[in-house]
Each structure stands twice: as C-alpha cells, then as structure tokens.
Design a protein around this motif. Structure first.
Motif, mmCIF file in Angstrom:
data_model
loop_
_atom_site.group_PDB
_atom_site.id
_atom_site.type_symbol
_atom_site.label_atom_id
_atom_site.label_comp_id
_atom_site.label_asym_id
_atom_site.label_seq_id
_atom_site.Cartn_x
_atom_site.Cartn_y
_atom_site.Cartn_z
ATOM 1 N N ALA A 12 0.752 -1.061 0.028
ATOM 2 C CA ALA A 12 0.032 0.062 0.055
ATOM 3 C C ALA A 12 0.809 1.309 0.155
ATOM 4 C CB ALA A 12 -0.916 -0.066 1.159
ATOM 5 N N LEU A 13 2.034 1.353 0.919
ATOM 6 C CA LEU A 13 3.042 2.636 0.769
ATOM 7 C C LEU A 13 3.602 2.622 -0.520
ATOM 8 C CD1 LEU A 13 4.056 4.592 2.593
ATOM 9 C CD2 LEU A 13 5.952 2.875 3.053
ATOM 10 N N PHE A 70 2.252 1.638 -3.316
ATOM 11 C CA PHE A 70 1.408 2.085 -4.312
ATOM 12 C C PHE A 70 1.107 3.602 -4.218
ATOM 13 C CE2 PHE A 70 -3.100 3.054 -5.552
ATOM 14 C CZ PHE A 70 -3.282 2.589 -6.387
ATOM 15 N N LEU A 71 0.847 4.177 -3.019
ATOM 16 C CA LEU A 71 0.624 5.667 -2.549
ATOM 17 C C LEU A 71 1.711 6.445 -2.967
ATOM 18 C CD1 LEU A 71 -1.621 5.143 0.499
ATOM 19 C CD2 LEU A 71 -2.571 5.683 -1.859
ATOM 20 N N VAL A 72 3.129 6.065 -2.568
ATOM 21 C CA VAL A 72 4.099 7.020 -2.588
ATOM 22 C C VAL A 72 4.635 7.110 -4.152
ATOM 23 C CG1 VAL A 72 6.575 7.104 -2.382
ATOM 24 C CG2 VAL A 72 5.056 6.468 -0.473
ATOM 25 N N ALA A 123 2.495 6.709 -6.715
ATOM 26 C CA ALA A 123 1.621 7.423 -7.496
ATOM 27 C C ALA A 123 1.490 8.949 -7.150
ATOM 28 C CB ALA A 123 0.243 6.914 -6.933
ATOM 29 N N ALA A 124 1.690 9.193 -5.935
ATOM 30 C CA ALA A 124 2.004 10.502 -5.564
ATOM 31 C C ALA A 124 3.051 11.329 -6.086
ATOM 32 C CB ALA A 124 1.838 10.862 -3.978
ATOM 33 N N ALA A 134 -0.933 10.386 -12.199
ATOM 34 C CA ALA A 134 -0.751 9.377 -11.035
ATOM 35 C C ALA A 134 0.050 8.107 -11.547
ATOM 36 C CB ALA A 134 -1.693 9.383 -10.125
#
Length: 533
Positions: free
Chosen positions: A193-194, A196-198, A200-201, A210
C-alpha cells in the motif's frame, strides 16, 4: 530487447544526460528495475560499453535471477526436503531456458521473480512459524515487487486474503479474533500500500499523472491503441493462449497440482497454499488482462509458472524438521506430529519415514521436470506463442544459408537496433555542442544509448524540453531527429508539437538525411536542420 534498452537509457539519463536528475528514470514503468541499475551505470563514464550494449541491465538481471534461484533452494531446505531433491529442482529451475534468457537480458522478469519467490518463501515459513519477522519480510518483498511490476498487486491481494483468513481460523474462540487478524493483514499489506501510494503521489507531483502506465501517451494502453492491437475475438481464444503459454513454461503443472493438493489434504498441510495463490494470482491476472485486451500475448508474462512447478515439486516430499525462525508466534507448530494427527501439523513426519515409494515418486517427478526443459526450449522457438523469444534461434545458432520466411523474420528481429547504432555513430562524428539535437525517446532511446555523447540530446525528461521544443532555434538546437507520424510515432513529442515535421520540416527545418531502418518494428528516421541554426 526494447524495454530493457529503454530502461538502461532512462538510468543513464538520470546520471549523464544534459539535465541529470533522478526523476529522469520516468514514470511509465515502476522504478525499481532502473534504480537497481544505478550502481552499474555509474562506471559508464569510464567504460561506455556498459550502457551502449545494455550490460548494466544484464548485470542487474543476472544478480536478481540468481537471487530467485537461492530462494527456490531455500524453500526446499526450509521444508527439510532431501538434499538431492533440493539440488535437482533448484538446478532445473536455474537451467530453464526462460530463466536463463530473462536472467541475462535486462528485463523486469528477474527482479519480479526474485521478489515473488522471496515472498512465497517467507509466507510458507509464516504458515508454520506464525513468526512476525516472516510476515513482515513477505510484505516487504511484495512491496518491492510492486515497484518492479504493476501486476505484483495480484499476489499482494492474494497474500492478504490468505493471511487474514488463516489468522481468523487460528484465533477462533478468541474475543479479539478479528483485531489480531487485522493486525496481521496490516503487516503484510502495508508495504504494498505504501509503495502504491508513494509512487502514484510522486508521479502526480512531478508529471501531473498518477498512473502514466495507463494515462500517458507513452503508457501501455496508448501503445496498444497506437500499434492497432485488438483484444482476442473470444474469451476462449485468450484462454487457449494463456493455458498454452503456461504449459510451454511448466508442462508438468497439470500433474503436480492435483498430486500436491491431494498430499496437502492427506497431511493436513497448509504450506502449498502460498505458492499456489501467489504464483497462481500472477498467472490469472495475466490471463484476464490479455482477455480484456489490456496487454500483449507475450510468453514472458507467464514466467511465474516456472517457480510454481519447482516449488510444488519440492512440496511432494514430506516436511522434516522446522524452518528457521527468529521468534515463533503463539500459533506456531509444536512438536513433530504424525501427518494425520492434527489440523496444523504442516505435514511433518518423523525422520526416516520417507519410504521407497515416496522416493520413487519423487524420482519420477524429477525425470518429468528434466523432460520439461526441451519442451520449453521448443516452445520458445514458436513464432505464434513466443513472439519476443523465437528470434533467439538466429542469435544462438545462425543459419546464413536459410531463405525461409521464418529465418528472414528472425534475422530482422535479431538486428532490431542496428540502424540506431549506425545513426548514433554518424551523429557522434559531428562536432556538436550539448543540447544540439532534439528527439523523443519513444524510439530515440536506442540512438541515445548508442551515442558517446548523451549530453547532445534534448529529450522529454529534460526540465526545459517543452521550452526548447517550442523555440528550438532560440535554445541552440541544430537538428531535429524525427519519425513518421503513424503508429507509435503519433506519441512522439515532435510530431505532437509539429504534426508535419517528418513530412516537410513544418517550416522550421530542412531535410538533411533520411535513414531507412533495417530493424523489426522500427521507423525510418529523418534528420532535419533547424532553419537559422
């Protein structure tokens, strides 16, 4: 291979382009394959052949595929399988033609397989040890897998479901059953999850998109549209290819799966679940993606079948002993039990219980695994099933006297970037300053990587690329390197800014040279000189 060479080009741009910065590695691919090459690309300033011939990618894939081989060996030793079986299965995995090829060509398969095999090994340990270290290591491996390939989300989801379900089952009767299971789920899912989010951000902050793989003109979706690729006309057609590709890579799977499943039920052994779910989720994801028309019919997308067959072969032997663990959890297995004595016995049997029948069965499976290697080799020579691999025949065993259509096509593929190398040599012979040639890297990466002077090129990762493209003469640009405004060339930045530049110079440049291309799927180049430069 094109993707491998483009990753080397992107890594070189991050260090040695006219505008070096880390984000030059790009955001269409996930970053780990390029980042892992940075230590190998750095010496290229003294040894240019490292990048010119893509050797940094070769070194990277060789190391990580070797790591995948170590993980397969470790899965066998963790289980206490007979040493001869561990050694043979590991050797056959390492000698599989697809493993050998993708262990030395700079593609993402080696790094992805390493992360996947690492995750499977630690999750199989956790099933028996309930150790938090194994769970965290599995989560980290899956998170790194996502930074290698987007399809790592499938095994991450499968691992999360397995961990949550098994944690709930272990805690039945506990008042905090779901809270404990949720904590285990967080441990294994948080790294993915981390990541994926980092990622994309970071992509959104730098590029405004993204998920460039899906929304950019350079992404996979755009490539499919530009190349005219169509989804299979019927789901059965897609299923036939996916099953065929899986059987080419692991022809013994139809035999191993039911046998391993039956033995797991008899032994009440849960350790086969991690490899079946994690490797199987990758294969299922690729099959569904191909059926939906969102990816190509590439044999390499099904390479997870190779370690799946290897691990299932190791699981046919009854477990002996206990895997190493820094700290066993509350629900770890205890003393060695008879295979039918408990629901979580892990299939452990007392030493010496592997009889002649079991040994004979394992030997038979070993013979089948050996026989599978030539099947894979023949399948990789199929023009229908292995469009990216079948030209290897011409590379390894050239036949200059053959005039067959297949031979000529193999030669065409085997010399894909020869024109770009000659073009780079031609440009290198000119006395040009940095920033004097504008080109896009849709096709131009092969020219840039073959050049001794990458600083001469203005490319899309340069932070002043748009300003330079809009007013090339004012920014010291002398030449424009262009491709036809058709197919993938429609995404080329020069064609998007000046739609007629390839045809007539768009009234800003005059034609200097036209370069017909010898490579498969490569465009004819035109070199224009900027008016007034």
């Amino acid at each position: 291979m094109g993707d491998a060479l483009s990753r080397v080009s992107a890594t070189e741009s991050a260090l040695f382009s006219r505008d070096p910065h880390l984000s030059a590695i790009g955001f269409v691919f996930t970053p780990l394959t390029s980042l892992a090459q940075l230590p190998f690309v750095f010496p290229a300033q003294w040894f240019p052949a490292i990048t010119r011939w893509g050797l940094s990618g070769v070194l990277m894939t060789a190391l990580f595929m070797a790591g995948a081989v170590v993980m397969v060996w470790g899965i066998g030793t963790d289980r206490g399988a007979p040493p001869w079986l561990c050694g043979l299965v590991t050797a056959l995995f390492a000698l599989n033609p697809m493993v050998v090829f993708y262990g030395g060509n700079g593609m993402s398969e080696a790094l992805f397989l390493f992360c996947l095999c690492w995750a499977v090994r630690r999750l199989m340990r956790w099933v028996r040890t309930d150790g938090v270290h194994d769970l965290v290591a599995c989560g980290v491996a899956l998170g790194l897998g996502y930074l290698t390939r987007y399809d790592a989300l499938a095994p991450a989801a499968a691992a999360g479901v397995l961990v949550f379900a098994l944690s709930c089952q272990r805690r039945r009767g506990d008042a905090h059953r779901f809270a404990g299971a949720a904590m285990d789920l967080v441990l294994i899912a948080a790294p993915s999850a981390l990541a994926f989010l980092v990622w994309a951000a970071t992509s959104w902050l730098i590029t405004g998109q993204a998920f460039q793989q899906f929304t950019s003109q350079y992404g996979n979706s755009a490539i499919l549209a530009q190349s005219g690729a169509q989804a299979p006309s019927h789901p059965v057609e897609a299923l036939q290819y996916s099953v065929g590709a899986t059987l080419i890579l692991a022809p013994v799977l139809p035999l191993l799966l039911p046998i391993a499943g039956a033995l797991a039920v008899r032994r009440r052994d849960l350790t086969p679940l991690p490899p079946i779910l994690l490797y199987g989720s990758v294969l299922g994801f690729q099959a569904l993606s191909f059926a939906a028309g969102s990816t190509f019919a590439f044999l390499r997308f099904y390479i997870a079948a190779v370690p799946l067959a290897a691990v299932l072969a190791l699981l046919l032997a009854p477990a002996q002993g206990f895997p190493p663990s820094k700290r066993r959890g509350e629900y770890a297995e205890t003393a060695p039990l008879h295979p039918n004595s408990g629901p979580l016995s892990g299939g452990r049997e007392p030493a010496g219980t592997t009889g002649r029948g079991t040994a004979a069965g394992l030997a038979a499976v070993a013979v089948l695994l050996i026989a599978a290697l030539p099947v894979t080799a023949v399948g990789m020579n199929s023009q229908l099933m292995a469009v990216q691999e079948y030209a290897l025949g011409e590379v390894l065993v050239p036949d200059p006297d053959s005039v067959s259509d297949k031979h000529l096509d193999q030669v065409h593929i085997a010399t894909t970037f020869s024109t770009e190398r000659r073009l780079a040599a031609y440009l290198d012979a000119m006395d040009l300053p940095p920033g004097s040639i504008v080109m896009d890297t849709v096709y131009g990466f092969a020219v840039q990587i073959a050049s001794k002077y990458p600083q001469r090129f203005v490319i899309p990762s340069d932070r002043d690329f748009v300003r330079t493209l809009n007013h090339p003469g004012e920014h010291g640009v002398i030449y424009l390197l262009t491709v036809p405004n058709t197919g993938r060339g429609t995404s080329d930045a020069l064609n998007r800014r000046y739609p007629t530049v390839y045809e007539n110079g768009a009234q800003i440049a005059t034609l200097v040279l036209e370069i017909p291309n010898d490579g498969a799927g490569q465009p004819d180049w035109r070199l224009y000189r900027v008016i007034g430069s």
